[in-house]
Design a protein around this motif. Structure first.
Motif, PDB file in Angstrom:
ATOM      1  N   ALA A 169       0.827  -1.202   0.000  1.00 30.71           N
ATOM      2  CA  ALA A 169       0.000   0.000   0.000  1.00 30.71           C
ATOM      3  C   ALA A 169       0.861   1.253   0.000  1.00 30.71           C
ATOM      4  CB  ALA A 169      -0.930  -0.010   1.220  1.00 30.71           C
ATOM      5  N   ILE A 170       1.948   1.214   0.778  1.00 36.53           N
ATOM      6  CA  ILE A 170       2.871   2.352   0.821  1.00 36.53           C
ATOM      7  C   ILE A 170       3.525   2.546  -0.540  1.00 36.53           C
ATOM      8  CG2 ILE A 170       5.037   3.185   1.814  1.00 36.53           C
ATOM      9  CD1 ILE A 170       4.245   1.882   4.415  1.00 36.53           C
ATOM     10  N   SER A 173       1.129   4.229  -3.008  1.00 34.39           N
ATOM     11  CA  SER A 173       0.912   5.629  -2.635  1.00 34.39           C
ATOM     12  C   SER A 173       2.120   6.478  -2.980  1.00 34.39           C
ATOM     13  CB  SER A 173       0.607   5.734  -1.136  1.00 34.39           C
ATOM     14  OG  SER A 173      -0.538   4.998  -0.795  1.00 34.39           O
ATOM     15  N   ALA A 176       2.335   7.175  -6.660  1.00 32.47           N
ATOM     16  CA  ALA A 176       1.427   8.260  -7.048  1.00 32.47           C
ATOM     17  C   ALA A 176       1.990   9.618  -6.650  1.00 32.47           C
ATOM     18  CB  ALA A 176       0.059   8.036  -6.404  1.00 32.47           C
ATOM     19  N   VAL A 177       2.601   9.695  -5.457  1.00 34.54           N
ATOM     20  CA  VAL A 177       3.186  10.959  -4.998  1.00 34.54           C
ATOM     21  C   VAL A 177       4.303  11.411  -5.933  1.00 34.54           C
ATOM     22  CG1 VAL A 177       4.578  12.016  -3.173  1.00 34.54           C
ATOM     23  CG2 VAL A 177       2.560  10.664  -2.571  1.00 34.54           C
ATOM     24  N   ASP A 218       5.454  -2.407  -6.258  1.00 36.97           N
ATOM     25  CA  ASP A 218       4.158  -2.675  -5.642  1.00 36.97           C
ATOM     26  C   ASP A 218       3.455  -3.838  -6.335  1.00 36.97           C
ATOM     27  OD1 ASP A 218       1.708  -1.818  -3.994  1.00 36.97           O
ATOM     28  OD2 ASP A 218       0.957  -1.695  -6.041  1.00 36.97           O
TER      29      ASP A 218
END
Length: 432
Positions: A169-170, A173, A176-177, A218
């Motif tokens: 999950a990290i 994210s 995306a950042v 991921d």
């Protein structure tokens, strides 16, 4: 020194494996201990192993005692015993916290060459799965299929290490950042196109590769979590990791040298630093890919691991040198009459990136290793978040400091002459 090397060996799997199905062929192996996996189990997890095509050969004329070899597992309190086995080549059979999965006397007694065994884990902890051979001058060949997994609430196998359960999950994210970061950087370059230099294009490429690397990592962990194998996603992840680490070193060496910001060309000393950093990073990437692909069965496994960490840290130290050299040059330039204000401004910029890189080297490279060595496995996920936060902070500081705008441009108007442009640098410009 031995303790440090053992720590390197036992934590090397942390950023890489995170649990999966392993299918390995062992051929004429004589080592007394082979570390196959370290895995954080929750209650209800299992170790499942299948051995086939097992053969034992010995140089000794005495009968081989097959009860002295087999697969074992041990919780974290057995760390000292494993250290003793790895470095002193001692036999740790019968030591506290060393539990058998399967021993080879089970095969010899039944005249079989294959066996399956599943061990349920009742006490949550970090467990090591390893092979022991306490019979001297004995060589083992076999095919090993190993699964380490927990069970999710639905009763399905979950191959992701418990203390990395938050990692996928990290990763998504963060991907995306970094992608949003990339879009903002493209916008900044478009808005200030007059002041965009080649270094800004390389920085853009670094952001793109970093975002893609996190995305494919991921995806790799997502497939490993549910199926136990990465289904080829790990190849893309490793390729992007290879490119990203090279780009990171190149960008920060060039940035620290002032290339295309303070000077259009690199002096010879900076070219040498760039060549050395790229060469060392190639060595690091080769070690990473070999260890990830071949695992603990590779010959001289401990040397590969130590080389990986030693060269990686040295390479990180090396990228700080160009910034330090540039700062020294700017300090000399600030003593020149008429350039005090300009050089002072540039000096502030490079001092900030110098401090940022120092923090990156000593906290992200050295501090994280120390943290993982002494931190309970239940909190290893903290080290993952901290590692990514530090690296993200380095990106933000560096990219904000060297964003394209007129104050960062290496051509400025000379005082008293509103038309002529001159470079602000005392560094020698090599003849092309």
């Amino acid at each position: 020194m031995e303790v440090i090397v053992v720590c390197l060996l036992l934590i090397f799997h942390i950023p890489l494996m995170n649990g999966e199905i392993q299918n390995l062929d062992v051929f004429s192996e004589s080592r007394n201990v082979i570390m196959f996996e370290d895995f954080g189990f929750s209650k209800g997890g299992c170790i499942s192993i299948s051995l086939s095509s097992v053969s034992i050969s010995s140089k000794s004329t005495n009968p081989t005692n097959s009860s002295l070899m087999g697969f074992f597992y041990a919780p974290s309190p057995a760390f000292n015993a494993l250290e003793d086995a790895l470095f002193n080549h001692s036999c740790i059979l019968g030591k506290p916290f060393i539990f058998p999965i399967v021993t080879f006397n089970e095969l010899s007694n039944s005249s079989l060459t294959s066996i399956n065994r599943t061990i349920p884990i009742t006490s949550p902890d970090l467990y090591y799965v390893f092979f022991l051979n306490c019979a001297p001058e004995t060589f083992i060949s076999m095919q090993v299929d190993l699964e380490t997994y927990n069970l999710n609430p639905k009763g399905n196998k979950d191959f992701i290490d418990e203390h990395f359960i938050v990692s996928p999950a990290i990763g998504f994210s963060l991907s995306a950042v970094y992608f949003i970061f990339l879009m903002l950087w493209i916008y900044a370059c478009y808005k200030n196109s007059r002041f965009v230099h080649r270094i800004h294009i390389l920085m853009m490429a670094l952001l793109l590769v970093k975002s893609l690397e996190l995305f494919f990592r991921d995806e790799t962990q997502r497939f490993v979590r549910f199926t136990g194998t990465p289904h080829g996603w790990d190849i893309l992840w490793l390729a992007l990791t290879f490119i990203r680490t090279l780009l990171f070193d190149i960008v920060f060496v060039l940035m620290g040298s002032g290339w295309s910001l303070l000077t259009p060309c690199l002096p010879d000393i900076q070219k040498l630093v760039l060549a050395l950093s790229v060469l060392m990073q190639l060595v690091v990437n080769i070690c990473f890919i070999v260890l990830q692909g071949m695992g603990p069965l590779i010959e001289n496994y401990s040397y590969w691991v130590v080389t990986f960490y030693a060269v990686d840290f040295t390479c990180s130290m090396l990228i700080v040198f160009p910034v330090s050299h540039t700062i020294d040059n700017l300090r000399e330039t600030s003593k020149t009459e008429g350039k005090e204000e300009i050089s002072s401004f540039q000096l502030t910029l490079f001092c900030s990136i110098y401090i940022c890189l120092q923090a990156y080297v000593y906290i992200e490279k050295l501090g994280i290793f120390i943290l993982r060595t002494f931190l309970s496995y239940n909190f290893w996920w903290v080290s993952v978040i901290l590692e990514q936060a530090i690296e993200g902070g380095v990106y933000m500081v560096a990219f904000y400091t060297f964003r394209p705008n007129e104050t960062n441009d290496y051509y400025v108007l000379e005082e008293g002459n509103g038309e002529e442009l001159a470079p602000v640098s005392s560094m020698p410009t090599p003849v092309a």
